[in-house]
Design an enzyme around this catalytic site. Sequence first.
Site, PDB file in Angstrom:
ATOM      1  N   LYS A  82       0.708  -1.334   0.492  1.00  0.00           N
ATOM      2  CA  LYS A  82       0.413  -0.424   0.280  1.00  0.00           C
ATOM      3  C   LYS A  82       0.709   1.075  -0.559  1.00  0.00           C
ATOM      4  CE  LYS A  82      -1.008   0.396   5.079  1.00  0.00           C
ATOM      5  NZ  LYS A  82      -0.365   1.778   5.894  1.00  0.00           N
ATOM      6  N   LEU A 129      -5.521   9.897   4.515  1.00  0.00           N
ATOM      7  CA  LEU A 129      -6.593  10.995   3.831  1.00  0.00           C
ATOM      8  C   LEU A 129      -8.038   9.912   3.361  1.00  0.00           C
ATOM      9  CD1 LEU A 129      -5.495  13.339   1.661  1.00  0.00           C
ATOM     10  CD2 LEU A 129      -6.775  13.568   3.657  1.00  0.00           C
ATOM     11  N   CYS A 242      -0.454   7.443  -3.229  1.00  0.00           N
ATOM     12  CA  CYS A 242      -0.144   6.889  -1.341  1.00  0.00           C
ATOM     13  C   CYS A 242      -1.218   8.149  -1.191  1.00  0.00           C
ATOM     14  CB  CYS A 242       0.501   6.207  -0.971  1.00  0.00           C
ATOM     15  SG  CYS A 242       1.723   5.216  -2.109  1.00  0.00           S
TER      16      CYS A 242
END
Length: 309
Positions: A82, A129, A242
């Site tokens: 990720k 976020l 990201c």
Amino acid sequence: MSRSGPAVLGTRGSKLALVQANACAEKLRAVGLEVEVRIIKTTSEQQPDTPLRVIDRRDVFTRQLDEALLAGEIDLAVHSLKDVPTELPEGIVLAAISERHDPSDALVSDGGLGVDGLPQGAVVATSSLRRRAQLLHRRPDLEIAEIRGNVDTRVRKMRDGAADALVLARAGLKRLGLDGDVPHTVLGPETMLPAVGQGSLAVATLADHALRGEIRAALNHEPSETAAYTERALLNELEGGCRVPVGALAIVRDGGIRLQGLVASPDGALLYRDAAEGTEADEVGRRLARELLGRGAGVILDEIREVRS
């Protein structure tokens, strides 16, 4: 590229990163490779007190490891997938994607509460976020705080009063052996879509490295790789990194792929979500991205880019 002596595996120095790196190293040793694990300090660790939104680099967790690969200082690097940008530096490839652990997020609190069980106005800590947007979309009354540090540090700060709850990747809790010790509620995809690639590890090498094939044979898991590349195709088509509020989850079963994806505004007021099915990872990911953009997600991403520029 080739190297005499042990293969040098580069990793960040956090407890979780080392657990992940050593797990990969053990699998490589099991097939006869000699492996040395080497810690490389990354931008995120060099600026431990700076919020990630301020650093605002897609390669905040990977840049120094990429540089070490290109300089021939290490042979392979292990990342949480990720954290890996969709566009890699020239000459670097993802040689392997590990078998995916649970991709879900987990809401950690002393009472193990779910999102709807949190008290009115509760403070929830996350630097993501994506997590922020989905929490506020469901619970606009929540206050979002940013806490950085490794898993243990963030849990300690929460318990010391910095927040009422904390969102973490469940895979990280499990890899650290904390899944049964830290009270939490698993947030399913209906509540929070995970980050692209969450739950898998990525192993990066130079494209022409002599050990690339052996590393892939020992560490790659094809269904997880297909899911990862489906999700990364969506993110790439959205021109995201990201640091954008994008969630995705691909399920690979019986030769088919089902992908869920979303784009949300950072305040949670707008959220575009849809799904797509197919058999080709790149096609499914890009098709869903175009559908989301057509529904209005592009406006959110354009506003985020404008603010950052």
